[in-house]
Design a protein around this motif. Sequence first.
Motif, PDB file in Angstrom:
ATOM      1  N   LEU A  23     -15.656 -38.918  82.864  1.00  0.00           N
ATOM      2  CA  LEU A  23     -14.790 -39.016  84.038  1.00  0.00           C
ATOM      3  C   LEU A  23     -13.912 -37.782  84.231  1.00  0.00           C
ATOM      4  O   LEU A  23     -13.206 -37.669  85.234  1.00  0.00           O
TER       5      LEU A  23
ATOM      6  N   VAL B 275     -11.311 -36.994  82.437  1.00  0.00           N
ATOM      7  CA  VAL B 275      -9.903 -37.325  82.172  1.00  0.00           C
ATOM      8  C   VAL B 275      -9.425 -36.521  80.973  1.00  0.00           C
ATOM      9  O   VAL B 275     -10.020 -36.576  79.904  1.00  0.00           O
TER      10      VAL B 275
ATOM     11  N   TYR C 225      -7.877 -39.176  87.711  1.00  0.00           N
ATOM     12  CA  TYR C 225      -9.312 -39.228  87.988  1.00  0.00           C
ATOM     13  C   TYR C 225      -9.662 -38.313  89.159  1.00  0.00           C
ATOM     14  O   TYR C 225      -9.064 -38.410  90.227  1.00  0.00           O
TER      15      TYR C 225
ATOM     16  N   PRO D 293     -16.200 -36.247  89.309  1.00  0.00           N
ATOM     17  CA  PRO D 293     -16.124 -36.079  87.856  1.00  0.00           C
ATOM     18  C   PRO D 293     -17.408 -35.501  87.256  1.00  0.00           C
ATOM     19  O   PRO D 293     -18.463 -35.491  87.910  1.00  0.00           O
TER      20      PRO D 293
ATOM     21  N   SER E 125     -14.791 -46.747  84.624  1.00  0.00           N
ATOM     22  CA  SER E 125     -13.346 -46.925  84.789  1.00  0.00           C
ATOM     23  C   SER E 125     -12.839 -48.126  83.992  1.00  0.00           C
ATOM     24  O   SER E 125     -13.622 -48.957  83.535  1.00  0.00           O
TER      25      SER E 125
ATOM     26  N   SER F 227      -6.995 -48.452  87.418  1.00  0.00           N
ATOM     27  CA  SER F 227      -7.179 -46.997  87.484  1.00  0.00           C
ATOM     28  C   SER F 227      -6.494 -46.347  88.676  1.00  0.00           C
ATOM     29  O   SER F 227      -6.223 -45.145  88.667  1.00  0.00           O
TER      30      SER F 227
ATOM     31  N   ILE G 218      -8.050 -45.780  91.215  1.00  0.00           N
ATOM     32  CA  ILE G 218      -9.120 -45.040  91.889  1.00  0.00           C
ATOM     33  C   ILE G 218      -9.368 -45.688  93.246  1.00  0.00           C
ATOM     34  O   ILE G 218      -9.516 -46.911  93.338  1.00  0.00           O
TER      35      ILE G 218
END
Length: 219
Positions: free
Chosen positions: A46, A48, A56, A60, A136, A150, A152
């Motif tokens: 991802l 991260v 995020y 990615p 995630s 998340s 996201i």
Amino acid sequence: KSIMDACSSEIKKLRNVAGIIFELPSKYFTDICYDRAGVPEIQKLLGVMSATNPTYTTFPPVLFPNLIEDKSLKTVFGNWALLAQILKVALHGVTSLHQGSSHGGGAHTNSQKWDVCQVTPGSIVWAAVITIFFLSPDTKFSGSGVGKKSNINYKELFYNYKRVIVMKWKSKRIEEIVAKINNYVFGTARTSTIDADHEDHTDAINRAMAALDVDTDDE
């Protein structure tokens, strides 16, 4: 009906083979409450950098070949094999993962129910969004389209991915990716005959998010 309408049963089916697809322990995905945010291999996919304060990115490393993020986006969706495996399972069933590049499964596969014989921009984008979701820490898609854990914004991801792939649909690189996915999923190494500009983007996004607005931990 199409792959864009895939619902909770499809999500659960994919979760069961996500370990094979990502080449990681299956428990990371079959246990939806597993602490995926604490798994370094997943965080690497991802992109991260900090486990304590994760951020995020829209594109990615997992979407790029060799997991190498390309800021210019020239190679985005280049990790086509992962997307192809997700689509193959969604369309032909779990057993198709262990078969050759052909129409796996019986007469009642989703590919036949939905009359799908080639990938579309929407189906590739769907696979990409599902990829991010599985990696995630989120356990379900919320009605807002934003991951509860998340943060996201999956709806925004869908728009961004769709915009990029539609713009590049006729480029040589995307045509090569589409041909490879078609070959893996359907056994036909052809470029798409789909006119990306004529896909109803808004409708596809709304239908996909509505279909995925399910609490997958109530199984």
